[in-house]
Design a protein around this motif. Sequence first.
Motif, PDB file in Angstrom:
ATOM      1  N   MET A 162       0.802  -1.208   0.000  1.00 33.87           N
ATOM      2  CA  MET A 162       0.000   0.000   0.000  1.00 33.87           C
ATOM      3  C   MET A 162       0.843   1.269   0.000  1.00 33.87           C
ATOM      4  O   MET A 162       2.021   1.267   0.317  1.00 33.87           O
ATOM      5  N   SER A 163       0.201   2.342  -0.439  1.00 37.13           N
ATOM      6  CA  SER A 163       0.699   3.693  -0.346  1.00 37.13           C
ATOM      7  C   SER A 163       2.057   3.879  -0.994  1.00 37.13           C
ATOM      8  O   SER A 163       2.217   3.720  -2.186  1.00 37.13           O
ATOM      9  N   ALA A 164       3.089   4.242  -0.198  1.00 38.50           N
ATOM     10  CA  ALA A 164       4.396   4.510  -0.774  1.00 38.50           C
ATOM     11  C   ALA A 164       4.925   3.305  -1.547  1.00 38.50           C
ATOM     12  O   ALA A 164       5.622   3.461  -2.557  1.00 38.50           O
ATOM     13  N   ALA A 165       4.596   2.096  -1.098  1.00 37.58           N
ATOM     14  CA  ALA A 165       5.010   0.890  -1.817  1.00 37.58           C
ATOM     15  C   ALA A 165       4.294   0.798  -3.164  1.00 37.58           C
ATOM     16  O   ALA A 165       4.865   0.312  -4.156  1.00 37.58           O
ATOM     17  N   GLU A 166       3.046   1.252  -3.226  1.00 36.27           N
ATOM     18  CA  GLU A 166       2.324   1.282  -4.496  1.00 36.27           C
ATOM     19  C   GLU A 166       2.894   2.350  -5.425  1.00 36.27           C
ATOM     20  O   GLU A 166       2.966   2.166  -6.647  1.00 36.27           O
ATOM     21  N   LEU A 167       3.296   3.479  -4.844  1.00 41.27           N
ATOM     22  CA  LEU A 167       3.913   4.536  -5.638  1.00 41.27           C
ATOM     23  C   LEU A 167       5.161   4.000  -6.326  1.00 41.27           C
ATOM     24  O   LEU A 167       5.382   4.227  -7.529  1.00 41.27           O
ATOM     25  N   LEU A 168       6.002   3.283  -5.594  1.00 44.34           N
ATOM     26  CA  LEU A 168       7.213   2.710  -6.159  1.00 44.34           C
ATOM     27  C   LEU A 168       6.884   1.667  -7.224  1.00 44.34           C
ATOM     28  O   LEU A 168       7.468   1.673  -8.313  1.00 44.34           O
ATOM     29  N   THR A 169       5.936   0.792  -6.920  1.00 42.21           N
ATOM     30  CA  THR A 169       5.541  -0.245  -7.880  1.00 42.21           C
ATOM     31  C   THR A 169       5.029   0.367  -9.173  1.00 42.21           C
ATOM     32  O   THR A 169       5.407  -0.056 -10.276  1.00 42.21           O
ATOM     33  N   GLY A 170       4.144   1.364  -9.051  1.00 44.57           N
ATOM     34  CA  GLY A 170       3.578   2.003 -10.237  1.00 44.57           C
ATOM     35  C   GLY A 170       4.631   2.668 -11.096  1.00 44.57           C
ATOM     36  O   GLY A 170       4.581   2.615 -12.334  1.00 44.57           O
ATOM     37  N   ALA A 171       5.626   3.294 -10.460  1.00 48.81           N
ATOM     38  CA  ALA A 171       6.689   3.963 -11.212  1.00 48.81           C
ATOM     39  C   ALA A 171       7.513   2.955 -12.001  1.00 48.81           C
ATOM     40  O   ALA A 171       7.795   3.152 -13.193  1.00 48.81           O
ATOM     41  N   LEU A 172       7.907   1.862 -11.358  1.00 50.66           N
ATOM     42  CA  LEU A 172       8.733   0.862 -12.029  1.00 50.66           C
ATOM     43  C   LEU A 172       7.957   0.136 -13.121  1.00 50.66           C
ATOM     44  O   LEU A 172       8.516  -0.232 -14.165  1.00 50.66           O
ATOM     45  N   GLN A 173       6.654  -0.069 -12.916  1.00 53.97           N
ATOM     46  CA  GLN A 173       5.828  -0.734 -13.918  1.00 53.97           C
ATOM     47  C   GLN A 173       5.565   0.178 -15.110  1.00 53.97           C
ATOM     48  O   GLN A 173       5.749  -0.213 -16.269  1.00 53.97           O
ATOM     49  N   ASP A 174       5.140   1.403 -14.854  1.00 53.83           N
ATOM     50  CA  ASP A 174       4.805   2.317 -15.940  1.00 53.83           C
ATOM     51  C   ASP A 174       6.005   2.640 -16.817  1.00 53.83           C
ATOM     52  O   ASP A 174       5.865   2.832 -18.033  1.00 53.83           O
ATOM     53  N   ARG A 175       7.161   2.705 -16.222  1.00 56.76           N
ATOM     54  CA  ARG A 175       8.346   3.073 -16.986  1.00 56.76           C
ATOM     55  C   ARG A 175       9.065   1.866 -17.575  1.00 56.76           C
ATOM     56  O   ARG A 175      10.170   1.969 -18.106  1.00 56.76           O
ATOM     57  N   GLY A 176       8.408   0.713 -17.489  1.00 54.74           N
ATOM     58  CA  GLY A 176       8.941  -0.485 -18.118  1.00 54.74           C
ATOM     59  C   GLY A 176      10.211  -1.006 -17.488  1.00 54.74           C
ATOM     60  O   GLY A 176      10.971  -1.755 -18.124  1.00 54.74           O
ATOM     61  N   ARG A 177      10.438  -0.640 -16.247  1.00 55.21           N
ATOM     62  CA  ARG A 177      11.683  -1.042 -15.596  1.00 55.21           C
ATOM     63  C   ARG A 177      11.574  -2.391 -14.917  1.00 55.21           C
ATOM     64  O   ARG A 177      12.587  -3.053 -14.667  1.00 55.21           O
ATOM     65  N   ALA A 178      10.374  -2.825 -14.556  1.00 52.59           N
ATOM     66  CA  ALA A 178      10.222  -4.068 -13.814  1.00 52.59           C
ATOM     67  C   ALA A 178       8.982  -4.813 -14.282  1.00 52.59           C
ATOM     68  O   ALA A 178       8.033  -4.217 -14.804  1.00 52.59           O
ATOM     69  N   VAL A 179       9.008  -6.114 -14.069  1.00 49.40           N
ATOM     70  CA  VAL A 179       7.811  -6.934 -14.210  1.00 49.40           C
ATOM     71  C   VAL A 179       7.225  -7.116 -12.822  1.00 49.40           C
ATOM     72  O   VAL A 179       7.936  -7.482 -11.875  1.00 49.40           O
ATOM     73  N   VAL A 180       5.926  -6.845 -12.686  1.00 54.97           N
ATOM     74  CA  VAL A 180       5.261  -6.926 -11.386  1.00 54.97           C
ATOM     75  C   VAL A 180       4.499  -8.246 -11.306  1.00 54.97           C
ATOM     76  O   VAL A 180       3.701  -8.571 -12.206  1.00 54.97           O
ATOM     77  N   VAL A 181       4.733  -9.001 -10.242  1.00 55.45           N
ATOM     78  CA  VAL A 181       4.148 -10.329 -10.055  1.00 55.45           C
ATOM     79  C   VAL A 181       3.410 -10.361  -8.722  1.00 55.45           C
ATOM     80  O   VAL A 181       3.866  -9.773  -7.730  1.00 55.45           O
ATOM     81  N   GLY A 182       2.279 -11.063  -8.683  1.00 60.11           N
ATOM     82  CA  GLY A 182       1.546 -11.226  -7.425  1.00 60.11           C
ATOM     83  C   GLY A 182       0.078 -10.986  -7.602  1.00 60.11           C
ATOM     84  O   GLY A 182      -0.541 -11.480  -8.550  1.00 60.11           O
TER      85      GLY A 182
END
Length: 403
Positions: A313-333
């Motif tokens: 949640m929250s700040a962790a979602e902010l980080l996840t969204g940034a890495l996902q939107d910018r194509g830097r990471a694959v998000v799993v879960g």
Amino acid sequence: MSGPCLFVQPRRIRRRAALTLVFVSVLATGAAVGSWGAEPGPRRDAEAGRIPAGAYVGGVESDQVKAAAAAAQEDGKSASKAAREVVSRSGDRWGAVYSAREYEGFRQNLDGVYVGVGISAHRDAHGRIAVERVEPGSPAQKAGIQAGDRLRTIDGDSVTGRPVTEVVALLRGPADGSPGTRVQLGLRRGGHEWEQTLRRARLSTDPVTVDRLGDQEGDRPGTVLIKVDSFTKGSGERIRRAVRSAPRGDGILLDLRGNSGGLVSEAVTAASSFLDGGLVATYDVRGTQRVLNARPGGDTDRPLVVLVDGGTMSAAELLTGALQDRGRAVVVGSRTFGKGSVQMPSELPDGSVAELTVGHYRTPAGRNVDGAGIDPDLTVGDDDGPSEEARARTVLSGLGGGS
């Protein structure tokens, strides 16, 4: 701060999750859902009590809350209770009022240092308080207290039915947070009940753990697992150091499951570990748009998988969204919690603190997280297949990192 493990009453969820993205030089979040961290979380500074009169979100203005609290106090009534009534009627989903003691505990938790006995607790559906986690080396651990033990009383007073935040405040003890003070706990394990007297100590939390996984033979790459429980002071730099020191060719598995948030400034520092500058998120405060940018120089080549769940949640979602939107990471879960609003704190006449929503943040692609959460690129359900971590490691291997 421990991560959420179950969803409890909606108002309790909102109240405990409301200390999220406090807007000043540091943006803070602190709340868990269904559990609360080891007697400790938002950081206060010189601006923290200054919400401009007329800041209007969710049907209530800050000056309305302050006026209701002041009027109640003049009549000899509870200022914080009057403020809670105004906030609860306002429609502000994340608005909440905290006692001065609770708020100080949140601040300590975000600093990563607190006075207590080392117990993380949660409340079940029947109002019973149980030990969720015991900090290694803490007074509670040395006394043999274990996760799963029932906490019946504190200094002779029953804690059943009390909010977890109040229980946490009792465990912390005096407002000055003096180490060495005594606290007597009434505990139950199975059919055995006993009393245990502990001395509080100054404890520190380490929300970031780093492990190297996988096949270590020869020159084959491995996986560096970085588990982040919350974004307390210094956690972003801890992640940056872990990435920089990872062996050449290793992939990174960033585990944000159960991460209830923390200091947004630390989440931005974490994002800077993987991005070469650029946008992390945008947010608005009373209609004024602001941006959060990563610092240049991050590792943009190393394979990266982010592992999330409904407790992210929250700040962790902010980080996840940034890495996902910018194509830097694959998000799993699984889909994240959906907490993306900005609160500002205001001190009330009796020393309690009101948190009111004043805006929301969006990912680099403009997605609104609040109420929606972030959907992973690969959804891992609760079937009998491989675990979330195993699936994430498989994805990471396919990206060229890990075993």
